[in-house]
Scaffold this motif. Structure first.
Motif, PDB file in Angstrom:
ATOM      1  N   CYS A  23     -35.399 -21.129 -24.036  1.00 47.48           N
ATOM      2  CA  CYS A  23     -34.276 -22.025 -24.323  1.00 47.48           C
ATOM      3  C   CYS A  23     -34.448 -23.311 -23.530  1.00 47.48           C
ATOM      4  O   CYS A  23     -35.302 -23.407 -22.647  1.00 47.48           O
ATOM      5  N   ALA A  65     -29.219 -18.833 -22.979  1.00 46.21           N
ATOM      6  CA  ALA A  65     -28.565 -20.065 -23.427  1.00 46.21           C
ATOM      7  C   ALA A  65     -28.216 -20.884 -22.197  1.00 46.21           C
ATOM      8  O   ALA A  65     -27.647 -20.364 -21.241  1.00 46.21           O
ATOM      9  N   PHE A  67     -26.418 -24.448 -20.654  1.00 46.07           N
ATOM     10  CA  PHE A  67     -25.524 -25.582 -20.835  1.00 46.07           C
ATOM     11  C   PHE A  67     -25.913 -26.633 -19.799  1.00 46.07           C
ATOM     12  O   PHE A  67     -25.534 -26.530 -18.624  1.00 46.07           O
ATOM     13  N   PHE A  74     -26.859 -18.644 -19.144  1.00 45.24           N
ATOM     14  CA  PHE A  74     -26.454 -17.289 -19.502  1.00 45.24           C
ATOM     15  C   PHE A  74     -27.687 -16.501 -19.942  1.00 45.24           C
ATOM     16  O   PHE A  74     -28.579 -17.040 -20.600  1.00 45.24           O
ATOM     17  N   TYR A  84     -24.272 -14.687 -15.768  1.00 47.15           N
ATOM     18  CA  TYR A  84     -23.804 -16.073 -15.711  1.00 47.15           C
ATOM     19  C   TYR A  84     -24.316 -16.674 -14.412  1.00 47.15           C
ATOM     20  O   TYR A  84     -23.971 -16.204 -13.318  1.00 47.15           O
ATOM     21  N   LEU A 106     -27.739 -15.369 -28.109  1.00 44.43           N
ATOM     22  CA  LEU A 106     -26.723 -16.238 -27.527  1.00 44.43           C
ATOM     23  C   LEU A 106     -26.859 -17.607 -28.167  1.00 44.43           C
ATOM     24  O   LEU A 106     -27.961 -18.048 -28.485  1.00 44.43           O
ATOM     25  N   LYS A 108     -24.821 -21.782 -28.325  1.00 47.03           N
ATOM     26  CA  LYS A 108     -23.824 -22.702 -27.780  1.00 47.03           C
ATOM     27  C   LYS A 108     -22.989 -23.302 -28.911  1.00 47.03           C
ATOM     28  O   LYS A 108     -23.517 -23.639 -29.963  1.00 47.03           O
ATOM     29  N   LEU A 113     -19.824 -20.221 -25.152  1.00 42.24           N
ATOM     30  CA  LEU A 113     -20.990 -19.400 -25.434  1.00 42.24           C
ATOM     31  C   LEU A 113     -20.618 -18.359 -26.478  1.00 42.24           C
ATOM     32  O   LEU A 113     -19.594 -17.677 -26.357  1.00 42.24           O
ATOM     33  N   ALA A 115     -21.907 -14.883 -28.235  1.00 41.62           N
ATOM     34  CA  ALA A 115     -22.832 -13.765 -28.010  1.00 41.62           C
ATOM     35  C   ALA A 115     -22.668 -12.726 -29.105  1.00 41.62           C
ATOM     36  O   ALA A 115     -21.549 -12.476 -29.584  1.00 41.62           O
ATOM     37  N   TRP A 125     -17.277 -16.862 -24.822  1.00 36.06           N
ATOM     38  CA  TRP A 125     -17.171 -16.986 -23.377  1.00 36.06           C
ATOM     39  C   TRP A 125     -17.024 -18.449 -22.986  1.00 36.06           C
ATOM     40  O   TRP A 125     -17.682 -19.316 -23.566  1.00 36.06           O
ATOM     41  N   ALA A 127     -17.945 -21.489 -21.089  1.00 41.84           N
ATOM     42  CA  ALA A 127     -19.186 -21.860 -20.422  1.00 41.84           C
ATOM     43  C   ALA A 127     -18.962 -22.410 -19.020  1.00 41.84           C
ATOM     44  O   ALA A 127     -19.862 -22.385 -18.183  1.00 41.84           O
TER      45      ALA A 127
END
Length: 307
Positions: A23, A65, A67, A74, A84, A106, A108, A113, A115, A125, A127
């Motif tokens: 990623c 993933a 951010f 993640f 996390y 996963l 964005k 997030l 999943a 979730w 982020a």
């Protein structure tokens, strides 16, 4: 097609076992990798070696993933744990045990997030802090593939029965379901926002293309074995697929024709299953990883080839 359309630029060796996922990194020239050894590595695409150990989970990692705006990463594991990692706050890691089976993908969506897991549940979730926001069980089968249409706030999910589930975000309302779209598990998905096409890849070695009206427009016998990943090569006329048959294939988005195959012996390429792809657009370089524990970089000379 010119002979130097594809040039190998990187051969990165740092993992001790199969690499399952790649990623983006927090900077545009970096990316992350993870896999069977439970280790997350950070790589600098401007270098041809020397990855950095970013984190170690002690579990097989199936999905990642990142951010970049929050410097948060993640990782989803085989046991269903979600890690996390907040790099901004000193790389502190939290483990969330919500899913009961492997977290396979996963993705964005804005600051959320998304999943999906083998328990048939999709979860959302935050982020920023990693907190669970919402979840929904949508299938008794394993959820194996995921793609996001950011413009229309839509999630596409493929399961092990070959069904596509289309949900709205963030309310997780089921918009549409297409049963037995593939004969078997849908392992991979990629949504082309400009073209408004969903490309799916299955255990049946087929790739299929779904249009905005949820109609299948093409079906291609794309590989010899299952299609593990599909990657849009943004800024180019192409997309790429990775397969258990040890090959990467480059396809034309305009007519769905095969452009090039990256495999041994023509290339010094993966010798086992190719599991994940990551496209670094500014370098026009496609990174691939596989069961051989190696990450390769492939420079595509797109501009010269499309003149």
């Amino acid at each position: 097609m010119q002979s130097n359309f594809i040039i190998q630029t990187h051969k990165l060796q740092g993992h001790k076992a199969a690499v399952y996922c790649l990623c983006n990194g927090f900077e545009r020239h970096t990316f992350f990798s993870a896999g069977s050894d439970g280790v997350i590595c950070k790589w600098n695409s401007e270098l041809t070696s020397d990855g950095i150990l970013f984190a170690s989970t002690g579990e097989r990692i199936f999905s990642l993933a990142a951010f970049s705006e929050f410097k948060v990463l993640f990782a989803g594991t085989m046991l269903g744990d979600l890690f996390y990692i907040d790099f901004e706050r000193g790389s502190t890691a939290k483990r969330f045990r919500f899913h009961q089976h492997s977290i396979y993908r996963l993705a964005k969506w804005n600051e959320i997030l998304v999943a999906i897991a083998g328990d048939g549940i999709i979860s959302l979730w935050n982020a920023r802090d990693g907190k669970l926001m919402d979840h929904l069980k949508i299938s008794n089968a394993k959820l194996r593939s995921l793609a996001i249409d950011s413009k229309n706030n839509t999630a596409f999910i493929g399961d092990s029965n070959g069904t596509i589930h289309i949900l709205s975000l963030p309310d997780l309302q089921i918009i549409h379901q297409i049963h037995e779209y593939h004969q078997k598990t849908i392992f991979s998905m990629c949504y082309l926002e400009s073209e408004k096409y969903l490309i799916t890849g299955g255990l049946d070695a087929m790739i299929r293309v779904l249009n905005a009206d949820n109609q299948s427009v093409i079906e291609i016998k794309s590989h010899w074995f299952c299609v593990n990943d599909i990657c849009n090569l943004e800024g180019s006329p192409f997309f790429a697929t990775a397969s258990r048959d040890k090959s990467i294939r480059i396809w034309n988005k305009a007519n769905w024709s095969l452009v090039k195959e990256i495999s041994s012996p023509k290339f010094a390429a993966h010798m086992h299953s190719v599991n994940s792809l990551y496209w670094m657009q500014f370098m026009e370089t496609l990174f691939s990883c596989g069961d051989d524990g190696i990450i390769y970089g492939w420079k595509l000379n797109i501009e010269n080839d499309t003149k």
